[in-house]
Enzyme design. Structure first.
Site, PDB file in Angstrom:
ATOM      1  N   LYS A 154       0.982  -1.160  -0.221  1.00 35.00           N
ATOM      2  CA  LYS A 154       0.114  -0.020  -0.045  1.00 35.00           C
ATOM      3  C   LYS A 154       0.828   1.273  -0.160  1.00 35.00           C
ATOM      4  CE  LYS A 154      -1.889   3.018   1.793  1.00 35.00           C
ATOM      5  NZ  LYS A 154      -1.715   4.351   1.450  1.00 35.00           N
ATOM      6  N   GLU A 225       8.388   2.104  11.325  1.00 35.36           N
ATOM      7  CA  GLU A 225       9.517   3.045  11.412  1.00 35.36           C
ATOM      8  C   GLU A 225       8.920   4.197  11.132  1.00 35.36           C
ATOM      9  OE1 GLU A 225      12.405   2.347  12.342  1.00 35.36           O
ATOM     10  OE2 GLU A 225      12.089   0.290  12.445  1.00 35.36           O
ATOM     11  N   CYS A 259      13.452  10.817   6.789  1.00 36.13           N
ATOM     12  CA  CYS A 259      13.366  10.590   8.376  1.00 36.13           C
ATOM     13  C   CYS A 259      14.548  10.784   9.043  1.00 36.13           C
ATOM     14  CB  CYS A 259      12.793   9.077   8.514  1.00 36.13           C
ATOM     15  SG  CYS A 259      13.739   7.892   7.809  1.00 36.13           S
TER      16      CYS A 259
HETATM   17  P1  NAD Z   1       2.058   9.189   6.676  1.00 35.75           P
HETATM   18  O1  NAD Z   1       2.105   8.373   8.156  1.00 35.75           O
HETATM   19  O2  NAD Z   1       1.395  10.187   6.561  1.00 35.75           O
HETATM   20  O3  NAD Z   1       1.635   7.941   5.611  1.00 35.75           O
HETATM   21  C1  NAD Z   1       2.467   6.691   5.525  1.00 35.75           C
HETATM   22  C2  NAD Z   1       1.688   5.756   4.893  1.00 35.75           C
HETATM   23  O4  NAD Z   1       0.429   5.317   5.735  1.00 35.75           O
HETATM   24  C3  NAD Z   1       0.675   6.167   3.602  1.00 35.75           C
HETATM   25  O5  NAD Z   1       0.980   5.035   2.655  1.00 35.75           O
HETATM   26  C4  NAD Z   1      -0.440   6.354   4.098  1.00 35.75           C
HETATM   27  O6  NAD Z   1      -1.435   6.226   3.236  1.00 35.75           O
HETATM   28  C5  NAD Z   1      -0.979   5.425   5.082  1.00 35.75           C
HETATM   29  N1  NAD Z   1      -1.994   5.449   5.943  1.00 35.75           N
HETATM   30  C6  NAD Z   1      -2.548   6.659   6.358  1.00 35.75           C
HETATM   31  N2  NAD Z   1      -3.221   6.607   7.216  1.00 35.75           N
HETATM   32  C7  NAD Z   1      -3.640   5.066   7.536  1.00 35.75           C
HETATM   33  C8  NAD Z   1      -3.940   4.252   8.334  1.00 35.75           C
HETATM   34  N3  NAD Z   1      -5.128   4.729   9.396  1.00 35.75           N
HETATM   35  N4  NAD Z   1      -3.855   2.800   8.327  1.00 35.75           N
HETATM   36  C9  NAD Z   1      -2.951   2.470   7.490  1.00 35.75           C
HETATM   37  N5  NAD Z   1      -2.261   3.043   6.583  1.00 35.75           N
HETATM   38  C10 NAD Z   1      -2.410   4.488   6.744  1.00 35.75           C
HETATM   39  O7  NAD Z   1       3.566   9.259   6.275  1.00 35.75           O
HETATM   40  P2  NAD Z   1       4.406  10.301   4.827  1.00 35.75           P
HETATM   41  O8  NAD Z   1       3.528  11.671   5.076  1.00 35.75           O
HETATM   42  O9  NAD Z   1       3.809   9.402   3.737  1.00 35.75           O
HETATM   43  O10 NAD Z   1       5.833  10.107   5.207  1.00 35.75           O
HETATM   44  C11 NAD Z   1       6.639  11.265   5.807  1.00 35.75           C
HETATM   45  C12 NAD Z   1       6.769  10.569   7.246  1.00 35.75           C
HETATM   46  O11 NAD Z   1       7.454   9.310   7.297  1.00 35.75           O
HETATM   47  C13 NAD Z   1       7.741  11.462   8.237  1.00 35.75           C
HETATM   48  O12 NAD Z   1       7.012  11.383   9.633  1.00 35.75           O
HETATM   49  C14 NAD Z   1       9.140  10.680   8.140  1.00 35.75           C
HETATM   50  O13 NAD Z   1       9.805  10.613   9.353  1.00 35.75           O
HETATM   51  C15 NAD Z   1       8.392   9.352   8.022  1.00 35.75           C
HETATM   52  N6  NAD Z   1       9.501   8.332   7.497  1.00 35.75           N
HETATM   53  C16 NAD Z   1      10.235   7.434   8.504  1.00 35.75           C
HETATM   54  C17 NAD Z   1      11.085   6.580   8.105  1.00 35.75           C
HETATM   55  C18 NAD Z   1      11.827   5.583   8.727  1.00 35.75           C
HETATM   56  O14 NAD Z   1      12.394   4.546   8.429  1.00 35.75           O
HETATM   57  N7  NAD Z   1      11.793   5.754  10.273  1.00 35.75           N
HETATM   58  C19 NAD Z   1      11.628   6.664   6.606  1.00 35.75           C
HETATM   59  C20 NAD Z   1      10.859   7.547   5.731  1.00 35.75           C
HETATM   60  C21 NAD Z   1       9.878   8.425   6.170  1.00 35.75           C
END
Ligand code: NAD
Length: 454
Positions: A154, A225, A259
């Site tokens: 997803k 993560e 991140c």
């Molecule tokens: P996000 O949390 O908004 O979305 C991540 C994913 O979760 C998307 O595919 C989204 O559609 C999905 N999602 C949203 N609501 C959901 C739900 N209720 N149930 C299941 N899935 C759901 O994150 P983003 O804006 O895409 O990415 C940025 C964030 O990601 C930043 O906070 C960044 O720090 C983090 N990030 C972390 C890492 C790591 O390895 N720690 C790596 C890259 C990005």
């Protein structure tokens, strides 16, 4: 669902319907059925498929790079490096399929056989963010597939086109329904968590916690993560100019949207000369068209992301902070915002605590290494911390005191080794580590088998 280009918001990269709950369940049933053949095949066959997947992705390096640049605004050079790394990830995990899958232990009676054997979980649900639209899906999918699982991916809505293209490429070499992309928004992600046998999530803390909660309620293994709020600690004896360049690259390249980006810079001693070097390094970050190979920072992903950086600037001013960088945000369409470096904020300002996820970094001052580490640890998060010094002896005794999953000396917070465990401490991470051999802990369960001597 529409995914647009952050540098040209009128450019619709893809428009597709979000998959419904029923469609996700159908994809899951198909993936589960395909899993019987996939997990039952010899490991060497799965390894062969993953090597073919690596070759297929490699053959598309130019088109995938161009699509990443267009869809998420990642600068060309970084986008290309992401594909190269993704190919290496597939090759690494192709070989992992052939690694030992258990241990032999001394049996209780000394004559029988006592051994462990890993087996796949079943269908792995992978939920990914937009910022590494090929590498993150693959660093989850490659080990999941290598160890005999099938996959539902997803992707983030903002990276739908790249994920769809990746799915097309992989499906030229993998058996049907072994790897399925299920595009959609939150409801589609929740439906994935509701139907699979293991979940790997990367994204924000808010969503990650919800995913872990829902997976726990179903009793399935999960990892998340999440957010980082990473510090780079700069000691007075470091090569200040060189370290400043590395730190500014960690903070501002790809417009700070990693991140692992540095968002807090902690200076030990000599603050004024160091601040000057940091300001010079910030001015060297080339902001511009992400398709240009020399560009280091393009636009941020969305109008909301841009507004968040601008609001952080306003907040910094209102709190009496000093904005050290000049802000000539490029005109025209696109979510442009230039690097912002701030000092003079109170230690308890929430600008040191809150993930802005843009080209925005704050400066803090520390009296000595111990104080610097205490400041670095003064956050709910704990993904990466870097230290810069010429005197390794001065920092070595303190490395264990740093509350982050990755500790890096004299190198950027932003690089990740694909063969080493990756993950954070505290609110940055939940569940087992990703990448390297650690990845198999999520995607397999260990069974203990006793064969008594006749
Ligand atoms: P996000 O949390 O908004 O979305 C991540 C994913 O979760 C998307 O595919 C989204 O559609 C999905 N999602 C949203 N609501 C959901 C739900 N209720 N149930 C299941 N899935 C759901 O994150 P983003 O804006 O895409 O990415 C940025 C964030 O990601 C930043 O906070 C960044 O720090 C983090 N990030 C972390 C890492 C790591 O390895 N720690 C790596 C890259 C990005």
């Amino acid at each position: 669902m529409i995914s647009t280009s952050p540098q040209s918001p009128n450019d619709t990269v893809i428009e597709v319907p979000s998959l419904t709950v029923d469609q996700v369940q159908l994809a899951s049933r198909r993936a589960r059925a395909a899993g019987r053949g996939w997990s039952g095949a010899p490991a060497s066959e799965r390894a062969g498929h993953l090597h073919s997947a690596a070759a297929a992705v490699e053959a598309q390096v130019d088109s995938l790079t161009a699509l990443i640049v267009r869809e998420v605004g990642k600068p060309f050079t970084e986008a290309r490096a992401e594909i190269t790394r993704s190919v290496a990830i597939l090759r690494y995990h192709a070989q992992q399929a052939l690694d030992p899958c258990g241990d032999v232990l001394p049996s209780a009676d000394g004559k029988g056989l006592l051994f462990t054997r890993r087996r796949p979980r079943g269908v792995a649900g992978l939920i990914s963010p937009w910022n590494f639209p090929v590498a993150i899906p693959l660093w989850k999918a490659a080990p999941a597939l290598a160890h005999g699982n099938t996959v539902l991916l997803k992707p983030s809505p903002e990276a739908t086109a790249t994920a769809a293209r990746l799915g097309d490429i992989l499906n030229t070499v993998l058996p049907p329904h072994v790897f399925t992309v299920v595009p959609g928004e939150a409801a589609t992600g929740a439906a994935v968590v509701d139907t699979v046998d293991a979940v790997s999530f990367t994204g924000s803390e808010r969503v990650g916690r919800a995913v872990i909660r829902d997976a726990s309620a179903r009793g399935i293994p999960a990892q998340a993560e999440m957010t980082g709020q990473n510090a780079s600690i700069l000691l007075a004896d470091a090569d200040i100019e060189q370290a400043s360049r590395v730190i500014m690259g960690s903070a501002m390249a790809f417009a700070g949207q990693k991140c692992t980006a540095t968002s807090r810079i902690i200076i030990v001693g000599n603050p004024s000369t160091v601040v000057e070097a940091l300001v010079v390094a910030a001015a060297e970050i080339i902001v511009g068209d992400p398709a240009d190979p020399s560009t280091m920072a393009g636009p941020v992903i969305s109008t909301q992301a841009r507004a968040q950086v601008l609001a952080a600037r306003d907040q910094a001013r209102a709190e009496g902070g000093r904005l050290l960088t000049r802000h000539e945000d490029p005109e025209g369409a696109g979510w442009w915002v230039t690097p912002t470096l701030v000092d003079g904020l109170a230690q308890d300002s929430d600008l040191h605590q809150r993930e802005i996820f843009g080209p925005f970094a704050t400066i803090l001052n520390a009296d000595d290494v111990e104080h610097a580490i205490a400041l670095a640890n003064n956050t709910r998060f704990g993904l990466v911390t870097s230290l810069f010094t010429r005197d390794l002896g001065a920092v070595l005794p303190y490395l264990d005191n740093i509350d982050s999953g990755l500790v890096r000396v004299n190198t950027a917070t932003t690089y990740v080794d694909l063969h080493a465990p990756f993950g954070g401490e505290r609110a940055s991470s939940m569940g087992p580590r990703e990448q390297g051999k650690a990845a198999r802990d999520l995607y397999t369960s260990v069974r203990t088998i006793t064969v008594a001597a006749p």
